[in-house]
Write a protein that holds these residues in place. Structure first.
Motif, PDB file in Angstrom:
ATOM      1  N   GLU A 192       0.836  -1.200   0.000  1.00 18.52           N
ATOM      2  CA  GLU A 192       0.000   0.000   0.000  1.00 18.52           C
ATOM      3  C   GLU A 192       0.874   1.254   0.000  1.00 18.52           C
ATOM      4  OE1 GLU A 192      -3.591   0.407   1.521  1.00 18.52           O
ATOM      5  OE2 GLU A 192      -4.122  -1.634   1.014  1.00 18.52           O
ATOM      6  N   PRO A 193       0.554   2.220  -0.870  1.00 16.76           N
ATOM      7  CA  PRO A 193       1.310   3.478  -0.879  1.00 16.76           C
ATOM      8  C   PRO A 193       0.893   4.365   0.296  1.00 16.76           C
ATOM      9  CG  PRO A 193      -0.459   3.599  -2.467  1.00 16.76           C
ATOM     10  CD  PRO A 193      -0.497   2.203  -1.880  1.00 16.76           C
ATOM     11  N   HIS A 194       1.710   5.361   0.594  1.00 20.08           N
ATOM     12  CA  HIS A 194       1.330   6.350   1.605  1.00 20.08           C
ATOM     13  C   HIS A 194       1.956   7.705   1.243  1.00 20.08           C
ATOM     14  CE1 HIS A 194       5.354   5.855   2.815  1.00 20.08           C
ATOM     15  NE2 HIS A 194       5.232   5.460   4.029  1.00 20.08           N
ATOM     16  N   SER A 195       1.333   8.741   1.672  1.00 22.41           N
ATOM     17  CA  SER A 195       1.805  10.122   1.445  1.00 22.41           C
ATOM     18  C   SER A 195       2.105  10.404  -0.024  1.00 22.41           C
ATOM     19  CB  SER A 195       3.032  10.420   2.305  1.00 22.41           C
ATOM     20  OG  SER A 195       2.759  10.210   3.662  1.00 22.41           O
ATOM     21  N   MET A 196       1.286   9.894  -0.907  1.00 22.73           N
ATOM     22  CA  MET A 196       1.541  10.065  -2.339  1.00 22.73           C
ATOM     23  C   MET A 196       1.451  11.517  -2.785  1.00 22.73           C
ATOM     24  SD  MET A 196      -0.185   6.833  -4.248  1.00 22.73           S
ATOM     25  CE  MET A 196       0.253   7.548  -5.826  1.00 22.73           C
ATOM     26  N   HIS A 197       0.507  12.254  -2.244  1.00 25.01           N
ATOM     27  CA  HIS A 197       0.356  13.649  -2.659  1.00 25.01           C
ATOM     28  C   HIS A 197       1.623  14.428  -2.344  1.00 25.01           C
ATOM     29  CE1 HIS A 197      -0.948  17.866  -2.366  1.00 25.01           C
ATOM     30  NE2 HIS A 197      -1.676  17.536  -3.427  1.00 25.01           N
ATOM     31  N   GLU A 198       2.088  14.316  -1.119  1.00 25.65           N
ATOM     32  CA  GLU A 198       3.307  15.031  -0.713  1.00 25.65           C
ATOM     33  C   GLU A 198       4.502  14.580  -1.563  1.00 25.65           C
ATOM     34  OE1 GLU A 198       6.234  15.480   3.159  1.00 25.65           O
ATOM     35  OE2 GLU A 198       4.165  14.810   3.466  1.00 25.65           O
ATOM     36  N   MET A 199       4.624  13.279  -1.785  1.00 27.53           N
ATOM     37  CA  MET A 199       5.719  12.751  -2.585  1.00 27.53           C
ATOM     38  C   MET A 199       5.696  13.326  -3.996  1.00 27.53           C
ATOM     39  SD  MET A 199       6.369   8.878  -3.984  1.00 27.53           S
ATOM     40  CE  MET A 199       4.922   8.994  -5.014  1.00 27.53           C
ATOM     41  N   LEU A 200       4.539  13.321  -4.614  1.00 28.24           N
ATOM     42  CA  LEU A 200       4.422  13.806  -5.981  1.00 28.24           C
ATOM     43  C   LEU A 200       4.714  15.300  -6.070  1.00 28.24           C
ATOM     44  CD1 LEU A 200       3.838  12.933  -8.845  1.00 28.24           C
ATOM     45  CD2 LEU A 200       1.449  13.451  -8.447  1.00 28.24           C
ATOM     46  N   ILE A 201       4.184  16.067  -5.135  1.00 25.86           N
ATOM     47  CA  ILE A 201       4.450  17.503  -5.128  1.00 25.86           C
ATOM     48  C   ILE A 201       5.947  17.758  -5.017  1.00 25.86           C
ATOM     49  CG2 ILE A 201       4.123  19.663  -3.840  1.00 25.86           C
ATOM     50  CD1 ILE A 201       1.670  18.690  -5.518  1.00 25.86           C
ATOM     51  N   GLN A 202       6.622  17.026  -4.142  1.00 27.96           N
ATOM     52  CA  GLN A 202       8.062  17.203  -3.957  1.00 27.96           C
ATOM     53  C   GLN A 202       8.837  16.876  -5.233  1.00 27.96           C
ATOM     54  OE1 GLN A 202       9.946  18.412  -1.284  1.00 27.96           O
ATOM     55  NE2 GLN A 202       7.920  19.096  -0.677  1.00 27.96           N
ATOM     56  N   VAL A 203       8.511  15.783  -5.896  1.00 28.89           N
ATOM     57  CA  VAL A 203       9.295  15.389  -7.070  1.00 28.89           C
ATOM     58  C   VAL A 203       8.983  16.233  -8.304  1.00 28.89           C
ATOM     59  CG1 VAL A 203       9.670  13.033  -6.270  1.00 28.89           C
ATOM     60  CG2 VAL A 203       7.778  13.503  -7.807  1.00 28.89           C
ATOM     61  N   VAL A 204       7.822  16.858  -8.347  1.00 31.47           N
ATOM     62  CA  VAL A 204       7.465  17.686  -9.495  1.00 31.47           C
ATOM     63  C   VAL A 204       7.860  19.143  -9.269  1.00 31.47           C
ATOM     64  CG1 VAL A 204       5.511  18.599 -10.828  1.00 31.47           C
ATOM     65  CG2 VAL A 204       5.606  16.177 -10.251  1.00 31.47           C
ATOM     66  N   GLU A 205       7.732  19.623  -8.039  1.00 31.11           N
ATOM     67  CA  GLU A 205       7.941  21.045  -7.765  1.00 31.11           C
ATOM     68  C   GLU A 205       9.387  21.484  -8.000  1.00 31.11           C
ATOM     69  OE1 GLU A 205       5.785  23.792  -4.692  1.00 31.11           O
ATOM     70  OE2 GLU A 205       7.387  22.682  -3.663  1.00 31.11           O
ATOM     71  N   LYS A 206      10.358  20.692  -7.576  1.00 28.41           N
ATOM     72  CA  LYS A 206      11.759  21.111  -7.720  1.00 28.41           C
ATOM     73  C   LYS A 206      12.152  21.302  -9.184  1.00 28.41           C
ATOM     74  CE  LYS A 206      16.477  20.285  -6.298  1.00 28.41           C
ATOM     75  NZ  LYS A 206      17.399  19.493  -5.479  1.00 28.41           N
ATOM     76  N   PRO A 207      11.918  20.314 -10.072  1.00 29.01           N
ATOM     77  CA  PRO A 207      12.289  20.558 -11.474  1.00 29.01           C
ATOM     78  C   PRO A 207      11.479  21.694 -12.104  1.00 29.01           C
ATOM     79  CG  PRO A 207      11.297  18.378 -11.220  1.00 29.01           C
ATOM     80  CD  PRO A 207      11.475  18.947  -9.849  1.00 29.01           C
ATOM     81  N   LEU A 208      10.229  21.863 -11.679  1.00 28.13           N
ATOM     82  CA  LEU A 208       9.426  22.982 -12.166  1.00 28.13           C
ATOM     83  C   LEU A 208      10.115  24.300 -11.835  1.00 28.13           C
ATOM     84  CD1 LEU A 208       6.826  24.344 -13.288  1.00 28.13           C
ATOM     85  CD2 LEU A 208       5.868  24.083 -10.993  1.00 28.13           C
ATOM     86  N   LEU A 209      10.521  24.449 -10.573  1.00 28.49           N
ATOM     87  CA  LEU A 209      11.187  25.679 -10.141  1.00 28.49           C
ATOM     88  C   LEU A 209      12.516  25.869 -10.874  1.00 28.49           C
ATOM     89  CD1 LEU A 209      10.501  25.431  -6.310  1.00 28.49           C
ATOM     90  CD2 LEU A 209       9.352  26.934  -7.958  1.00 28.49           C
ATOM     91  N   GLU A 210      13.274  24.796 -11.032  1.00 29.02           N
ATOM     92  CA  GLU A 210      14.565  24.887 -11.726  1.00 29.02           C
ATOM     93  C   GLU A 210      14.398  25.383 -13.154  1.00 29.02           C
ATOM     94  OE1 GLU A 210      17.094  21.359  -9.503  1.00 29.02           O
ATOM     95  OE2 GLU A 210      15.779  20.815 -11.168  1.00 29.02           O
ATOM     96  N   VAL A 211      13.462  24.801 -13.872  1.00 24.92           N
ATOM     97  CA  VAL A 211      13.271  25.163 -15.283  1.00 24.92           C
ATOM     98  C   VAL A 211      12.723  26.577 -15.416  1.00 24.92           C
ATOM     99  CG1 VAL A 211      11.966  24.606 -17.380  1.00 24.92           C
ATOM    100  CG2 VAL A 211      13.064  22.785 -16.066  1.00 24.92           C
ATOM    101  N   VAL A 212      11.749  26.931 -14.586  1.00 31.09           N
ATOM    102  CA  VAL A 212      11.170  28.277 -14.664  1.00 31.09           C
ATOM    103  C   VAL A 212      12.222  29.327 -14.316  1.00 31.09           C
ATOM    104  CG1 VAL A 212       9.479  29.858 -13.647  1.00 31.09           C
ATOM    105  CG2 VAL A 212       8.785  27.568 -14.342  1.00 31.09           C
ATOM    106  N   MET A 213      13.017  29.085 -13.270  1.00 30.68           N
ATOM    107  CA  MET A 213      14.054  30.047 -12.898  1.00 30.68           C
ATOM    108  C   MET A 213      15.091  30.191 -14.017  1.00 30.68           C
ATOM    109  SD  MET A 213      13.349  31.552 -10.116  1.00 30.68           S
ATOM    110  CE  MET A 213      14.944  32.321  -9.774  1.00 30.68           C
ATOM    111  N   LYS A 214      15.419  29.104 -14.678  1.00 26.69           N
ATOM    112  CA  LYS A 214      16.367  29.152 -15.792  1.00 26.69           C
ATOM    113  C   LYS A 214      15.816  30.019 -16.919  1.00 26.69           C
ATOM    114  CE  LYS A 214      17.971  26.226 -19.479  1.00 26.69           C
ATOM    115  NZ  LYS A 214      17.758  24.915 -20.071  1.00 26.69           N
ATOM    116  N   HIS A 215      14.553  29.789 -17.280  1.00 25.82           N
ATOM    117  CA  HIS A 215      13.956  30.531 -18.387  1.00 25.82           C
ATOM    118  C   HIS A 215      13.647  31.977 -18.013  1.00 25.82           C
ATOM    119  CE1 HIS A 215      13.631  27.455 -21.514  1.00 25.82           C
ATOM    120  NE2 HIS A 215      13.571  26.613 -20.496  1.00 25.82           N
ATOM    121  N   ALA A 216      13.532  32.246 -16.729  1.00 24.35           N
ATOM    122  CA  ALA A 216      13.330  33.624 -16.269  1.00 24.35           C
ATOM    123  C   ALA A 216      14.676  34.298 -15.979  1.00 24.35           C
ATOM    124  CB  ALA A 216      12.452  33.642 -15.019  1.00 24.35           C
TER     125      ALA A 216
END
Length: 77
Positions: free
Chosen positions: A25-49
């Protein structure tokens, strides 16, 4: 070949995640997904900005202070 949409990539990876759990059984999937998606999102946006936090915050639709907090949380400052 048409590139996959982001949601299709996420869906495929979640299916793989469940398959790899092999019945566990999985647990804390929402938090896990937010963590793994948010960092690369911030990296790419900061690069392009070009490091401009005000511009990046505007593109992300968040307050600049929120962006700074998230950058700090992900050790991107």
């Amino acid at each position: 070949m048409t590139p996959k949409t982001i949601d299709a990539c996420v869906r495929d990876n979640l299916e793989t995640y469940f398959r790899d759990l092999d019945g566990e059984e999985p647990h804390s999937m929402h938090e896990m997904l937010i963590q793994v998606v948010e960092k690369p999102l911030l990296e790419v946006v900061m690069k392009h900005a070009a490091g401009n936090q005000s511009k990046a915050a505007e593109w992300l639709g968040i307050n600049r202070n929120t962006l700074r907090r998230k950058l700090t949380e992900h050790k991107l400052l």
